[in-house]
Scaffold this motif. Sequence first.
Motif, PDB file in Angstrom:
ATOM      1  N   SER A  33      -5.037 -11.941  -5.744  1.00 34.47           N
ATOM      2  CA  SER A  33      -4.578 -13.331  -5.881  1.00 34.47           C
ATOM      3  C   SER A  33      -5.396 -14.264  -4.996  1.00 34.47           C
ATOM      4  O   SER A  33      -5.515 -14.042  -3.793  1.00 34.47           O
ATOM      5  N   ALA A 116      -3.798  -9.795  -1.934  1.00 36.48           N
ATOM      6  CA  ALA A 116      -3.131 -10.584  -0.898  1.00 36.48           C
ATOM      7  C   ALA A 116      -1.828  -9.860  -0.611  1.00 36.48           C
ATOM      8  O   ALA A 116      -1.221  -9.280  -1.515  1.00 36.48           O
ATOM      9  N   ALA A 117      -1.431  -9.836   0.645  1.00 39.38           N
ATOM     10  CA  ALA A 117      -0.235  -9.082   1.009  1.00 39.38           C
ATOM     11  C   ALA A 117       0.502  -9.775   2.138  1.00 39.38           C
ATOM     12  O   ALA A 117      -0.062 -10.613   2.860  1.00 39.38           O
ATOM     13  N   GLY A 118       1.767  -9.397   2.281  1.00 43.38           N
ATOM     14  CA  GLY A 118       2.569  -9.934   3.378  1.00 43.38           C
ATOM     15  C   GLY A 118       2.398  -9.048   4.601  1.00 43.38           C
ATOM     16  O   GLY A 118       2.366  -7.823   4.477  1.00 43.38           O
ATOM     17  N   GLY A 218       2.908  -5.524  -0.730  1.00 39.96           N
ATOM     18  CA  GLY A 218       2.390  -6.301  -1.865  1.00 39.96           C
ATOM     19  C   GLY A 218       2.922  -5.751  -3.174  1.00 39.96           C
ATOM     20  O   GLY A 218       3.890  -4.983  -3.168  1.00 39.96           O
ATOM     21  N   HIS A 257       4.147 -18.276  -3.553  1.00 34.29           N
ATOM     22  CA  HIS A 257       2.839 -17.940  -4.135  1.00 34.29           C
ATOM     23  C   HIS A 257       1.766 -18.967  -3.753  1.00 34.29           C
ATOM     24  O   HIS A 257       0.600 -18.615  -3.597  1.00 34.29           O
TER      25      HIS A 257
HETATM   26  N1  LIG Z   1       5.830 -11.334   1.913  1.00 35.50           N
HETATM   27  C1  LIG Z   1       4.912 -11.136   0.953  1.00 35.50           C
HETATM   28  N2  LIG Z   1       3.772 -11.848   1.013  1.00 35.50           N
HETATM   29  C2  LIG Z   1       2.844 -11.622   0.058  1.00 35.50           C
HETATM   30  N3  LIG Z   1       1.638 -12.189  -0.125  1.00 35.50           N
HETATM   31  C3  LIG Z   1       1.070 -11.628  -1.209  1.00 35.50           C
HETATM   32  N4  LIG Z   1       1.881 -10.713  -1.721  1.00 35.50           N
HETATM   33  C4  LIG Z   1       1.571  -9.863  -2.844  1.00 35.50           C
HETATM   34  C5  LIG Z   1       2.266 -10.376  -4.087  1.00 35.50           C
HETATM   35  N5  LIG Z   1       1.472 -11.434  -4.693  1.00 35.50           N
HETATM   36  C6  LIG Z   1       2.179 -12.028  -5.821  1.00 35.50           C
HETATM   37  C7  LIG Z   1       2.904 -13.291  -5.348  1.00 35.50           C
HETATM   38  O1  LIG Z   1       2.028 -14.070  -4.574  1.00 35.50           O
HETATM   39  C8  LIG Z   1       1.159 -12.355  -6.897  1.00 35.50           C
HETATM   40  O2  LIG Z   1       0.637 -11.151  -7.401  1.00 35.50           O
HETATM   41  C9  LIG Z   1       3.024 -10.675  -0.963  1.00 35.50           C
HETATM   42  C10 LIG Z   1       4.223  -9.962  -1.008  1.00 35.50           C
HETATM   43  O3  LIG Z   1       4.452  -9.137  -1.904  1.00 35.50           O
HETATM   44  N6  LIG Z   1       5.138 -10.215  -0.008  1.00 35.50           N
END
Ligand SMILES: Nc1nc2ncn(CCNC(CO)CO)c2c(=O)[nH]1
Length: 288
Positions: A33, A116-118, A218, A257
């Motif tokens: 993303s 992209a991940a949290g 993610g 997002h």
């Molecule tokens: N806390 C959190 N932050 C994140 N940023 C990106 N993603 C991965 C998911 N990405 C989605 C929504 O942005 C689009 O594929 C995440 C997630 O799953 N959790």
Amino acid sequence: FISGVSYDECKTTADWLLSNTQVRPIVGIVCGSGLGGLAEMIKDPQIFKYSDIPNFPRSTVHGHAGRLVFGTLKGKPCVCMQGRFHLYEGYPIQKITLPMRVFKLMGVETMIMTNAAGGLNQDYKVGDIMVIKDHINMPGFAGVNPLSGPNDDRFGLRFPCMSDAYDRKLRQLAHDVAAELSFSEFVREGVYCVLGGPSFETIAECRMLHMLGADAVGMSTVHEVIVARHTGMRCFALSLISNRAVMDYDSHEKANHEEVLETGRLRAEQMEKLVSTIVAQLEHNINN
Ligand SMILES: Nc1nc2ncn(CCNC(CO)CO)c2c(=O)[nH]1
């Protein structure tokens, strides 16, 4: 079983692509993303819309272009997915991972995934880049696995090993390159946990995943890595920490997002520099 994912259908897709481009890729790149800019680095690009490729699903997520880009990156023939597929889009899991089998049939040896991940690890800051050293496949615990169903031995073993999924040499190369580029202060290494999505995790889920040893969370990548490893391709993956997962109940932060895409824009340049320098230093045709 699911249409459009059999060996013959993957072969049809690979042959269709090979008949429409002179590029013979050895490196596959998946843009996460907001990271579609990676595909812009490719020289002499030949671009195919997913909607024109037989058996390919469509990208439905904002920030995922839906194009397959062939060309050369730092002198190496590459194929790049500008936009990937996710469980939460409602595709069967074998459809999400179909591109991995197509890449293998085209001769790709090494997969570089980005997402992209949290950030669950409290030391991580927004904008950090985490080299994925291992994953936790939560959907797999419930039987949601891209290799479920009959095994086609032409791709790989019935029971593939996953303890070496993220190539050790490529992870070391990534850290060496990060040091060369003076990126080490924001390049980490950790465990990525995949959830189905599309809802972001609850606070209780973040706390649980963190206790279980996950450093980032993610909704992608793991399914592709499982299939890529099943076919014997080397895998390397990077997570751009786009926000810090909410871990305490009196926080008012809300994952969204837009901030995911914004962080991608902010860090895109370094991400592109890191990935392209790694590709430049890849040894060709080293099977692990
Ligand atoms: N806390 C959190 N932050 C994140 N940023 C990106 N993603 C991965 C998911 N990405 C989605 C929504 O942005 C689009 O594929 C995440 C997630 O799953 N959790």
